[in-house]
Design a protein around this motif. Structure first.
Motif, short mmCIF file in Angstrom:
data_model
loop_
_atom_site.label_atom_id
_atom_site.label_comp_id
_atom_site.label_asym_id
_atom_site.label_seq_id
_atom_site.Cartn_x
_atom_site.Cartn_y
_atom_site.Cartn_z
N GLU A 180 -16.60 15.32 33.11
CA GLU A 180 -16.39 14.18 33.99
C GLU A 180 -17.66 13.33 34.01
OE1 GLU A 180 -15.12 15.75 37.76
OE2 GLU A 180 -13.44 16.82 36.86
N GLU A 181 -17.50 12.12 34.50
CA GLU A 181 -18.63 11.20 34.47
C GLU A 181 -19.75 11.66 35.41
OE1 GLU A 181 -17.54 7.13 34.86
OE2 GLU A 181 -19.46 6.50 33.98
N GLY A 182 -20.98 11.58 34.91
CA GLY A 182 -22.14 11.82 35.77
C GLY A 182 -22.65 13.24 35.76
N HIS A 183 -21.81 14.23 35.33
CA HIS A 183 -22.37 15.58 35.31
C HIS A 183 -22.06 16.36 34.04
CE1 HIS A 183 -19.12 15.16 38.41
NE2 HIS A 183 -18.49 15.85 37.51
N GLY A 184 -21.50 15.71 33.04
CA GLY A 184 -21.37 16.29 31.71
C GLY A 184 -21.10 17.77 31.64
N SER A 185 -22.05 18.49 31.07
CA SER A 185 -21.85 19.92 30.80
C SER A 185 -21.82 20.77 32.06
CB SER A 185 -22.97 20.41 29.88
OG SER A 185 -24.22 20.21 30.52
N ASP A 186 -22.21 20.20 33.19
CA ASP A 186 -22.27 20.95 34.45
C ASP A 186 -20.86 21.03 35.04
OD1 ASP A 186 -22.91 22.10 36.84
OD2 ASP A 186 -24.16 20.44 37.56
N LEU A 187 -20.04 21.92 34.48
CA LEU A 187 -18.61 21.95 34.84
C LEU A 187 -18.39 22.32 36.30
CD1 LEU A 187 -17.04 23.63 31.66
CD2 LEU A 187 -17.29 21.20 32.19
N LEU A 188 -19.30 23.09 36.88
CA LEU A 188 -19.14 23.49 38.29
C LEU A 188 -19.20 22.29 39.24
CD1 LEU A 188 -21.21 26.80 38.44
CD2 LEU A 188 -18.76 26.57 38.86
N SER A 189 -19.76 21.19 38.76
CA SER A 189 -19.82 19.99 39.60
C SER A 189 -18.57 19.12 39.46
CB SER A 189 -21.05 19.14 39.24
OG SER A 189 -22.23 19.86 39.49
N ASN A 190 -17.63 19.56 38.63
CA ASN A 190 -16.42 18.76 38.43
C ASN A 190 -15.67 18.54 39.74
OD1 ASN A 190 -16.72 18.35 35.73
ND2 ASN A 190 -15.18 19.83 35.07
N THR A 191 -15.05 17.36 39.85
CA THR A 191 -14.36 17.04 41.11
C THR A 191 -12.86 16.79 40.94
OG1 THR A 191 -14.85 14.69 40.82
CG2 THR A 191 -16.44 15.99 42.10
N LEU A 192 -12.38 16.56 39.72
CA LEU A 192 -10.93 16.34 39.55
C LEU A 192 -10.18 17.51 40.17
CD1 LEU A 192 -8.97 15.05 36.56
CD2 LEU A 192 -8.32 17.25 37.50
N GLN A 193 -9.25 17.15 41.05
CA GLN A 193 -8.65 18.18 41.89
C GLN A 193 -7.17 18.40 41.59
OE1 GLN A 193 -9.42 17.45 46.00
NE2 GLN A 193 -9.58 19.67 46.36
N ALA A 194 -6.75 19.66 41.69
CA ALA A 194 -5.32 19.96 41.62
C ALA A 194 -4.95 20.67 42.92
CB ALA A 194 -5.02 20.86 40.43
N SER A 195 -4.02 20.07 43.68
CA SER A 195 -3.61 20.75 44.93
C SER A 195 -2.12 21.06 44.86
CB SER A 195 -3.95 19.89 46.14
OG SER A 195 -3.72 18.54 45.85
N LEU A 196 -1.79 22.27 45.28
CA LEU A 196 -0.42 22.73 45.23
C LEU A 196 0.41 21.96 46.25
CD1 LEU A 196 0.77 24.93 43.41
CD2 LEU A 196 0.42 26.57 45.27
N THR A 197 1.59 21.49 45.84
CA THR A 197 2.46 20.80 46.79
C THR A 197 3.01 21.82 47.79
OG1 THR A 197 4.29 21.13 45.28
CG2 THR A 197 3.20 19.00 45.18
#
Lengths: 549, 555
Positions: A121-138
């Motif tokens: 994701e933008e801004g944190h590249g290889s630092d996957l733990l900082s990823n913010t794209l979210q999946a929430s269960l309906t």
């Protein structure tokens, strides 16, 4: 004439690639995707190479996959990267998907689906733990809703499907992410939107873009592995993809050397053919000798996916850090020989630009070295144990014999050791006997002993400075670079144990190769100039070929 | 007077998106494969820096010109090269060998902001200019042949063309010509399509076939047949000055990387706080510093030791470009994927990387330069590397320089070299490690001298074996070491002290052996302090800034 470097290229694939050769520069300049080439490959059914044999594809051994990608890369890196991405997109499903998911994905790829892999994701590249794209269960629990963006993704726009790593717990953390295989065709234009193509330095024709999801529903059945297992699966998948990346470097170096030889053979300088100038021979000799190192090490790593999968977490990072770095310097040496021709818009300057990316993507050199640092405590524990004969046998099989079928399940997050290094002293013990008929074998033996001494030094150094959880120091990274060198040298010596050089030409080649390896690590003088001048292709043998020799 | 401060003011704020000479403007123009109007205007203005004062220009010191142009190269290497290709590479031939009339004609052209193109290059022969095919028939007074990949060709008012004037092979078979373009009838010319390149995209590269184009004898620069000699003398200036100007590219690379690293967060801290980042930056800084010192010595030699510059110019060109490119490559690793995109705040980095490339192969490759040093080594070893006294005026940057001279360059140094034997002098350092290392360099010098004495004559042509070349390469690195020692002794300051000298000599020793360098903590701290200061105050990362820049805050 087939050479050991490229003994039996897939002739029909090669013919196809040769036909497409003229289009690459046009697409690069126009920054357009090499669509004709892509379609021609799809039409030829090459995508089967990315699908396991058991699922109806053609992927049965990893070295074979390495060769396909190498061959593509040797023709054009942009194409290889754009085409090969589908393997990266699918690999998580091969590793952790249900039988039904695997069958479905296999069928769609064989029918022409392009699959992408959305990690960064933008801004944190290889630092996957900082990823913010979210999946929430309906609330019904039937689907996840995706919200957020993926950035700098190969084939994000062109791909039909994309394997997305999404945050599924607010706190994140190692168990906070989940993999979802998203079929974009099942989403509306409001639910997913491509992000604009990113203008890049090389692989300008590739679709490097991104995708934004807004309340995009993904059925629970499209989840790969359990909720929270995403990072673990990704880390295992990366072991495979990082091993495969070596093929891109191999192909690029092959292309570069071909370009230099073609150019130089037609050029007269200072009254001589350029290839007869001693400094040119010297430079070309060191390039070719080191190309042999890259080849042998990359093939060993690819075959070890079958024979020593529990070590792949270490092997893949060592190889992903080392191979593209060495390849970059070899291509730079080629560029120096190309002079102005290497700067004019054309295949050479393109491959140089394109290859620059290989050390950056799929975990940069630094990220991989960090991954090695994390595994040093485990490696040190393994080094204290005697190396079992069965493991040594696996090294021999990796180098010499038919390899067992792929078993994705035996990959592990942390290595169980590094047998080829653990067995180095064993290799050294056996070398004198194996090399007794090798012409000038003693000169190689001196280098082998230097490797052993270097490894002893590195090993002691590692034991005295076990990296802790704190921030890695520069010296930690230097030790990893030394480890990469020892690892490569150990592979080469094992290779030479099982395939002793027979001719003067082979001995000279390996002398220069090992000499360069030690010199790059600051542990030896430059190889003899006369040796370098005399390196001639082909001087090494591919494992497969030796079997039949 | 166009001073460095004025150049900085003319270039404006690098970060201002409205500024056509800012990074964004420069990148936009690069995408369109052109120079902006503002860049073209500035290019015309800068030309006067290259014209000797005697001919109405402002050129009075090569080191000062280099300082000025480093700022231009730091902003846009394509602008820098466009200016130098026209105002320097083409013109030195005339300053060295031209008639007064030609000099005045040339000066007028440049001072009016017009371009001169330098037509040496033929694709088939590259750096081997002796093989030039483009032929001037001095009986028929016509020019026939082809020149390729020529900068500014299509904008030039005047051509400096290197022509064959004798079909025989040899060193007396060529003569340059200075030709006003308007004297060439269009029907005798066939212009090539533009050549496209991966870097320096703003520069229009052209080519031309001449088909019996009319020439005049007054256009010959120097006596007939003196072309190779003129070229070999002129190249001594350009091969020294250009690599030194390109140091500005690394300066910019360091600054952009530090900007990025101080802003980018990764794993919970800024990239700048990662120890590895610091080490990589420090090593690049160290390379910049020794290249700066070495080129300062070799550019000052253009004034003070012109007779020896065949050696120093080739050594500069063989060593510095390679170092700049390698340092830049390591910097790109810090930027990761941000290096790879052509957009965003780091988009400039990949342009700098692409633009830096020609410094290596352009205008004589490393091999060509080593080849020109090689035949001189035995004579140097036998009689040239004797006891010498350090010439303080050479190394003290405060010491005034005489006007540039163009008539004292020699094709070879005739066995004279006042720089290398300085390694043999006794110097007392406080730091015992430094004392030890300087002693090791003295030994290296002795070893090189012995090896060069033993060189068999048949190996001097460079076509028999690779080993002699490697001696020439060692010679270059030892020259750099000698320069660093003398510069430190003559210009001590808070940066240029024993700590830095120790680090530089260790680095050069590693380069001699082909080994990687790991800096000591002390060296890193010392370099880091300088870098943080230069970054914060927007001052150059160079060792010595002989102009009052430090107070001035510029982008």
């Amino acid at each position: 004439m087939p050479t050991p470097w490229c003994p039996s290229p897939d002739q029909s694939l090669q013919a196809l690639l040769d036909d497409l050769q003229d289009l690459h520069l046009h697409h690069d300049r126009a920054e357009s995707f090499p669509q004709e080439a892509f379609e021609a490959l799809q039409k030829s059914g090459l995508q089967a190479a990315f699908v396991p044999e058991a699922l109806g594809g053609a992927l049965k051994d990893f070295e074979g996959l390495l060769d396909v990608v190498r061959q593509l890369a040797s023709s054009d890196l942009t194409l290889a990267i754009g085409y090969g991405k589908t393997f990266l997109g699918a690999v998580c499903t091969w590793l952790a998907g249900t039988e039904e998911q695997q069958t479905q994905l296999a069928q769609s790829i064989l029918q022409g689906d392009v699959v992408s892999w959305g990690l960064t994701e933008e801004g944190h590249g290889s630092d996957l733990l900082s990823n913010t794209l979210q999946a929430s269960l309906t609330s019904s629990g039937e689907a996840y809703l995706l919200n957020g963006s993926k950035h700098l993704i190969n084939n994000a726009t062109r791909g039909h499907q994309i394997t997305v790593l999404a945050r599924t717990s607010q706190e994140g953390g190692p168990r906070g992410f989940t993999l979802l295989l998203v079929d974009k065709r099942q989403l509306t234009g409001l639910q997913h939107q491509p992000l604009p193509k990113i203008l890049t330095h090389g692989i300008r024709g590739a679709d490097i873009s991104g995708v934004t999801f807004k309340d995009a529903p993904v059925p629970v059945g499209q989840r790969i592995a359990d909720e929270g297992a995403g990072l673990e699966v990704v880390l295992k998948a990366l072991q495979l993809t990082r091993t495969l990346c070596a093929a891109l470097s191999l192909g690029a170096v092959e292309h570069a050397v071909r370009a230099v030889e073609t150019f130089a053979s037609q050029r007269t300088l200072y009254g001589q053919n350029m290839l007869d100038l001693p400094m040119v021979q010297h430079q070309l000799g060191t390039i070719k000798a080191q190309r042999a190192l890259l080849d042998v090490v990359s093939r060993y790593a690819a075959r070890s996916v079958h024979t020593l999968p529990a070590e792949l977490s270490l092997t893949s990072s060592l190889v992903k850090a080392w191979v593209p770095s060495v390849a970059d310097t070899l291509i730079e040496l080629c560029a120096e020989l190309m002079g102005v021709r290497g700067f004019l818009a054309g295949p050479f300057e393109k491959l140089e630009r394109d290859h620059h990316l290989v050390g950056i993507f799929d975990g940069s050199t630094t990220v991989n070295r960090q991954a090695v640092i994390r595994q040093i405590p485990v490696l040190l524990r393994a080094l204290k144990r005697p190396v079992p004969a069965t493991s040594l046998e696996q090294v021999r099989r990796t180098i010499q014999a038919e390899i067992p079928p792929l078993d994705w399940q035996r990959l592990s997050l942390l290595t169980s050791g590094c047998t080829v290094l653990q067995g180095l002293s064993h290799t050294l013990e056996k070398l004198p006997e194996q090399w007794k008929d090798v012409p000038e074998g003693e000169s190689l033996w001196v280098l082998a002993q230097q490797v052993e001494m270097f490894w002893a030094e590195v090993q002691a150094d590692l034991q005295n400075h076990v990296p802790g959880p704190a921030l890695s120091s520069t010296v930690d990274f230097v030790r990893v670079m030394h480890l990469e060198t020892c690892h490569a040298a150990a592979i080469v010596l094992s290779h030479l144990l099982h395939h002793p050089p027979r001719t003067h030409q082979q001995v000279v080649g390996w002398r220069v190769a090992l000499g360069c390896l030690l010199q790059r690590a600051g542990r030896g003088p430059a190889p003899s100039p006369l040796d370098c001048q005399q390196v001639k292709d082909p001087f090494w043998w591919r494992p497969k070929e030796v079997q039949h020799a | 007077m166009l001073e460095v401060q004025n150049i900085k003011r003319l270039l404006g704020n690098a970060q201002d998106p409205q500024n056509p000479l800012g990074f964004q403007g420069v990148l936009q123009a690069d995408e369109q494969q052109t120079l902006s109007d503002a860049a073209r205007d500035l290019s015309g203005l800068l030309a006067k820096l290259f014209v000797p004062q005697a001919w109405g220009g402002q050129l009075k010191s090569w080191p000062m010109l280099t300082q000025q142009m480093r700022r231009v190269f730091a902003r846009d290497p394509a602008l820098g090269l466009s200016v130098t290709a026209s105002s320097l590479i083409a013109t030195v031939n005339v300053w060295v060998a031209g008639s007064d009339q030609q000099k005045s004609q040339l000066a007028a052209t440049l001072l009016q902001g017009k371009k001169v193109a330098c037509l040496y290059h033929e694709l088939n022969h590259g750096n081997d200019v002796s093989q030039t095919e483009c032929h001037a028939d001095l009986q028929a007074l016509t020019l026939t042949g082809s020149k390729q990949v020529i900068a500014n060709l299509n904008q030039a008012e005047m051509l400096l063309l290197f022509a064959r004037t004798d079909p025989q092979q040899g060193s007396r078979s060529h003569t340059p010509l200075l030709i006003p373009i308007h004297t060439l009838p269009e029907h005798t010319l066939k212009w090539h399509d533009r050549y496209f390149t991966s870097g320096m995209k703003g520069i229009l590269l052209g080519g031309c076939d001449f088909d019996g184009a009319p020439i005049q004898t007054e256009q010959l620069v120097g006596p007939v047949g003196s072309g190779m000699e003129t070229a070999l003398k002129s190249f001594q200036i350009t091969r020294t000055v250009l690599p030194s100007m390109f140091v500005g590219v690394l300066d910019s690379g360091l600054r952009i990387t530090m900007d990025f690293a101080s802003q980018r967060q990764l794993y919970g801290r800024t990239v700048l706080e990662q120890p590895l980042t610091r080490s990589v930056l420090c090593l690049a800084q160290l390379d910049l510093l020794w290249c700066d010192l070495f080129t300062t010595v070799t550019t000052r030699a253009l004034h003070l030791k012109p007779e020896q510059c065949s050696l120093y110019s080739a050594a500069t060109k063989a060593l510095v470009p390679h170092t700049l490119v390698a340092a830049m490559r390591t910097l790109t690793q810090i930027l990761g994927a941000s290096f790879y995109t052509r957009q965003g705040s780091c988009g400039m980095m990949q342009k700098l990387w692409r633009d830096l490339k020609p410094v290596g192969f352009g205008h004589a490759s490393r091999l060509t330069c080593l080849m020109s040093i090689l035949p001189q080594l035995p004579a140097l070893a036998r009689k040239g590397w004797q006891e010498v006294q350090p010439d303080r005026a050479w190394f003290d940057v405060q010491a005034p320089l005489p006007e540039p001279s163009f008539d004292r360059f020699r094709v070879t140094a005739s066995g004279k070299d006042s720089l290398l034997p300085l390694l043999d002098l006794d110097v007392a350092f406080q730091n015992p490690e430094l004392q030890h290392l300087s002693e090791a360099f003295r030994q290296q010098f002795h070893a090189l001298r012995d090896a060069c004495k033993a060189l068999p004559p048949r190996d001097l042509g460079g076509v028999t074996a690779a080993e002699p070349y490697l001696l020439a390469e060692r010679y270059c690195l030892l020259l750099a070491a000698s320069s660093c020692i003398q510069m430190t002794l003559c210009n001590p300051n808070h940066l240029l002290n024993e700590t830095l000298l120790l680090a530089m000599l260790q680095r050069l020793q590693d380069l001699l052996q082909g080994h990687p360098t790991v800096l000591s903590e002390q060296a890193e701290q010392h370099l880091w302090q300088h870098m943080m200061h230069a970054h914060l105050h927007h001052t150059p990362f160079e060792a010595l800034t002989p102009h009052p820049l430090s107070q001035e805050v510029t982008p």
